[in-house]
Design an enzyme around this catalytic site. Structure first.
Site, PDB file in Angstrom:
ATOM      1  N   CYS A 131       0.824  -1.216   0.000  1.00  0.00           N
ATOM      2  CA  CYS A 131       0.000   0.000   0.000  1.00  0.00           C
ATOM      3  C   CYS A 131       0.857   1.265   0.000  1.00  0.00           C
ATOM      4  O   CYS A 131       0.576   2.215  -0.736  1.00  0.00           O
ATOM      5  CB  CYS A 131      -0.947  -0.016   1.194  1.00  0.00           C
ATOM      6  SG  CYS A 131      -0.157  -0.333   2.778  1.00  0.00           S
TER       7      CYS A 131
HETATM    8  N1  LIG Z   1      -4.913  -3.895   4.763  1.00  0.00           N
HETATM    9  C1  LIG Z   1      -4.275  -3.230   3.785  1.00  0.00           C
HETATM   10  O1  LIG Z   1      -4.479  -2.011   3.613  1.00  0.00           O
HETATM   11  C2  LIG Z   1      -3.330  -3.933   2.877  1.00  0.00           C
HETATM   12  C3  LIG Z   1      -2.966  -5.240   3.052  1.00  0.00           C
HETATM   13  N2  LIG Z   1      -2.066  -5.819   2.201  1.00  0.00           N
HETATM   14  C4  LIG Z   1      -1.645  -7.190   2.376  1.00  0.00           C
HETATM   15  O2  LIG Z   1      -2.736  -8.035   2.057  1.00  0.00           O
HETATM   16  C5  LIG Z   1      -2.697  -9.204   2.846  1.00  0.00           C
HETATM   17  C6  LIG Z   1      -3.980  -9.337   3.622  1.00  0.00           C
HETATM   18  O3  LIG Z   1      -4.102  -8.212   4.471  1.00  0.00           O
HETATM   19  P1  LIG Z   1      -5.433  -7.821   5.218  1.00  0.00           P
HETATM   20  O4  LIG Z   1      -6.601  -8.165   4.408  1.00  0.00           O
HETATM   21  O5  LIG Z   1      -5.252  -6.454   5.687  1.00  0.00           O
HETATM   22  O6  LIG Z   1      -5.343  -8.820   6.462  1.00  0.00           O
HETATM   23  P2  LIG Z   1      -6.521  -9.351   7.386  1.00  0.00           P
HETATM   24  O7  LIG Z   1      -5.865  -9.676   8.680  1.00  0.00           O
HETATM   25  O8  LIG Z   1      -7.650  -8.406   7.371  1.00  0.00           O
HETATM   26  O9  LIG Z   1      -6.961 -10.708   6.658  1.00  0.00           O
HETATM   27  C7  LIG Z   1      -6.103 -11.796   6.564  1.00  0.00           C
HETATM   28  C8  LIG Z   1      -6.825 -12.925   5.858  1.00  0.00           C
HETATM   29  O10 LIG Z   1      -5.922 -14.006   5.698  1.00  0.00           O
HETATM   30  C9  LIG Z   1      -6.581 -15.195   6.071  1.00  0.00           C
HETATM   31  N3  LIG Z   1      -5.574 -16.128   6.544  1.00  0.00           N
HETATM   32  C10 LIG Z   1      -4.644 -15.960   7.523  1.00  0.00           C
HETATM   33  N4  LIG Z   1      -3.850 -17.042   7.626  1.00  0.00           N
HETATM   34  C11 LIG Z   1      -4.312 -17.931   6.709  1.00  0.00           C
HETATM   35  C12 LIG Z   1      -3.927 -19.234   6.325  1.00  0.00           C
HETATM   36  N5  LIG Z   1      -2.903 -19.870   6.901  1.00  0.00           N
HETATM   37  N6  LIG Z   1      -4.618 -19.840   5.327  1.00  0.00           N
HETATM   38  C13 LIG Z   1      -5.642 -19.238   4.734  1.00  0.00           C
HETATM   39  N7  LIG Z   1      -6.066 -17.994   5.059  1.00  0.00           N
HETATM   40  C14 LIG Z   1      -5.402 -17.359   6.029  1.00  0.00           C
HETATM   41  C15 LIG Z   1      -7.582 -14.789   7.112  1.00  0.00           C
HETATM   42  O11 LIG Z   1      -8.601 -15.753   7.058  1.00  0.00           O
HETATM   43  P3  LIG Z   1      -9.482 -16.257   8.308  1.00  0.00           P
HETATM   44  O12 LIG Z   1     -10.204 -15.086   8.854  1.00  0.00           O
HETATM   45  O13 LIG Z   1     -10.369 -17.227   7.646  1.00  0.00           O
HETATM   46  O14 LIG Z   1      -8.524 -16.900   9.271  1.00  0.00           O
HETATM   47  C16 LIG Z   1      -8.038 -13.445   6.586  1.00  0.00           C
HETATM   48  O15 LIG Z   1      -9.063 -13.607   5.649  1.00  0.00           O
HETATM   49  C17 LIG Z   1      -1.455  -9.066   3.746  1.00  0.00           C
HETATM   50  O16 LIG Z   1      -0.349  -9.668   3.140  1.00  0.00           O
HETATM   51  C18 LIG Z   1      -1.296  -7.563   3.817  1.00  0.00           C
HETATM   52  O17 LIG Z   1      -0.024  -7.236   4.186  1.00  0.00           O
HETATM   53  C19 LIG Z   1      -1.544  -5.151   1.135  1.00  0.00           C
HETATM   54  C20 LIG Z   1      -1.882  -3.861   0.911  1.00  0.00           C
HETATM   55  C21 LIG Z   1      -2.775  -3.132   1.785  1.00  0.00           C
HETATM   56  C1  LIG Z   2      -0.995   0.305   9.436  1.00  0.00           C
HETATM   57  C2  LIG Z   2      -0.133  -0.867   9.052  1.00  0.00           C
HETATM   58  O1  LIG Z   2       0.275  -1.631   9.886  1.00  0.00           O
HETATM   59  N1  LIG Z   2       0.125  -0.987   7.757  1.00  0.00           N
HETATM   60  C3  LIG Z   2       0.882  -2.084   7.238  1.00  0.00           C
HETATM   61  C4  LIG Z   2       0.786  -2.076   5.737  1.00  0.00           C
HETATM   62  C5  LIG Z   2       1.054  -3.438   5.220  1.00  0.00           C
HETATM   63  C6  LIG Z   2       0.825  -3.682   3.768  1.00  0.00           C
HETATM   64  O2  LIG Z   2       0.568  -2.897   2.893  1.00  0.00           O
HETATM   65  O3  LIG Z   2       0.931  -4.884   3.441  1.00  0.00           O
HETATM   66  P1  LIG Z   2       2.049  -5.903   2.910  1.00  0.00           P
HETATM   67  O4  LIG Z   2       2.449  -6.765   4.038  1.00  0.00           O
HETATM   68  O5  LIG Z   2       1.279  -6.573   1.881  1.00  0.00           O
HETATM   69  O6  LIG Z   2       3.197  -5.194   2.362  1.00  0.00           O
HETATM   70  C7  LIG Z   2       2.335  -2.042   7.664  1.00  0.00           C
HETATM   71  O7  LIG Z   2       2.897  -0.979   7.908  1.00  0.00           O
HETATM   72  O8  LIG Z   2       2.976  -3.115   7.683  1.00  0.00           O
END
Ligand SMILES: NC(=O)C1=CN([C@@H]2O[C@H](COP(=O)(O)OP(=O)(O)OC[C@H]3O[C@@H](n4cnc5c(N)ncnc54)[C@H](OP(=O)(O)O)[C@@H]3O)[C@@H](O)[C@H]2O)C=CC1
Ligand SMILES: CC(=O)N[C@@H](CCC(=O)OP(=O)(O)O)C(=O)O
Length: 326
Positions: A131
């Site tokens: 992000c």
């Molecule tokens: N939030 C953000 O703004 C951003 C996030 N990301 C990246 O995207 C990814 C997801 O982030 P985010 O949605 O915020 O995280 P969340 O914590 O909101 O969601 C994580 C998800 O992963 C699932 N999960 C965790 N462990 C497992 C596993 N072993 N097998 C299958 N499913 C699993 C969980 O499922 P369940 O609930 O069923 O356990 C849940 O649906 C991360 O890598 C994050 O760094 C990237 C850019 C921006």
């Molecule tokens: C607020 C906050 O904790 N933000 C996250 C953003 C993570 C993210 O963008 O995800 P990836 O792991 O996919 O790079 C951080 O700083 O790590």
């Protein structure tokens, strides 16, 4: 004919936003939802507002060896949790990894969709940028391409909404009482996004090292949004920076070059990135600004844009909704 889509990690913030966008996409049909702890629940149990056509879809336990027939798979798992399993997904399933396991990894294309769409078209393994890189690199790309700034001398100060930490971030430091009325830096000198930002700066500039990169994120009490304010060295004028950005993004759908400093709210719920610039050649100073929604361009929005590119669809398919405002 519809394109059969799966989302792993659908119960999370990134996966939930991908579900929302896929539900409204003219060519995508969500046929597979997977996770870990949420397995066995219906989408409507996790998302009371899930669209009616998806409400009863049951979240399966994620297992790469037990997939239905799929064309595209979005993976939105915690960084570190997807590399091994995604390696076992059949080659004919196209993957967009929203997590951080495949950025600048051999065999995967770094999906900076607004900057190098031609490099993404036709690929089958795409790593979505993080992000913070999404906001930072979109603002820097035109300046680096026109050599208006020094690639080795860049200071990135970013502010992020709390949803960046994910739904499962779950520890008390992200609770309401901890973040409300609070502002704090974190990850100083060692944030996980530094390597992908540095590597991409080097690619975009075509020369030199980004070794002087400084990157500091700050957690602010808002739900969504990222603002990157980026301090660079260069003798360009403000006008030259705007000219570079308008040329670079001319005809591109999702990057808006703004003559005013951008607000995080402008992008909420959308795949837009807003960029702006201010420069003082006498002080050898260029300030670039980038705004995205961390769950939009920062995650699911750019992931759908990448999926459109790899499926040969119009880049804007399913992404033309206006931001939510105010
Ligand atoms: N939030 C953000 O703004 C951003 C996030 N990301 C990246 O995207 C990814 C997801 O982030 P985010 O949605 O915020 O995280 P969340 O914590 O909101 O969601 C994580 C998800 O992963 C699932 N999960 C965790 N462990 C497992 C596993 N072993 N097998 C299958 N499913 C699993 C969980 O499922 P369940 O609930 O069923 O356990 C849940 O649906 C991360 O890598 C994050 O760094 C990237 C850019 C921006
Ligand atoms: C607020 C906050 O904790 N933000 C996250 C953003 C993570 C993210 O963008 O995800 P990836 O792991 O996919 O790079 C951080 O700083 O790590």
């Amino acid at each position: 004919m519809s394109i059969r889509v799966g989302i792993i990690g659908i119960s999370g913030y990134g996966g939930g936003e991908a579900m929302r966008l896929v539900a409204g996409h003219p060519s995508f049909e969500l046929v597979y939802a997977a996770g870990e702890g949420s397995a066995g629940s219906r989408l409507v149990d996790r998302f009371p507002g899930a669209p009616a056509k998806l409400a009863d879809l049951v979240i399966e336990k994620w297992d790469p060896t037990a997939l239905p027939r799929l064309d595209v798979l979005f993976a939105s798992l915690p960084t570190g949790a997807s590399a091994d399993a995604l390696a076992r997904v059949p080659k004919d399933v196209k993957i967009v990894d929203i997590g951080g396991d495949h950025r600048w990894v051999e065999g995967w294309t770094y999906g900076l969709a607004d900057v190098w769409p031609a490099q993404i078209k036709g690929k089958t393994r795409v790593a979505n940028p993080g992000c913070f890189p999404a906001a930072t690199l979109t603002a820097l790309a035109p300046l680096l391409a026109d050599k208006l700034i020094e690639p080795g001398n860049i200071v990135v100060d970013v502010k992020t909404g709390v949803s960046g930490a994910g739904r499962g971030g779950g520890n008390s430091k992200f609770g309401y009482a901890e973040v409300n009325e609070d502002l704090a830096p974190y990850g100083l000198l060692k944030h996980a996004h530094m390597p992908e930002i540095a590597k991409t700066i080097e690619r975009l500039s075509g020369e030199g090292s980004a070794g002087g990169l400084v990157f500091t994120p700050h957690l602010v009490p808002m739900t969504r949004g990222i603002l990157a304010t980026i301090y660079c060295r260069g003798r360009a004028t403000t006008e030259q920076c705007f000219d570079a950005a308008k040329r670079f993004y001319g005809g591109r759908a999702f990057v808006r070059v703004s003559d005013k400093p951008p607000h995080t709210k402008w992008a909420t719920g959308s795949n837009f990135a807003f960029v702006s610039y201010a420069a003082d050649p006498d002080r050898n100073l260029v300030i670039a600004m980038g705004v995205v929604d961390n769950l939009g361009k920062g995650a699911a929005g750019q992931a759908v844009q990448n999926a459109n590119l790899i499926c040969g669809l119009p880049e804007t398919a399913g992404l033309d909704g206006a931001p939510v405002w105010p």
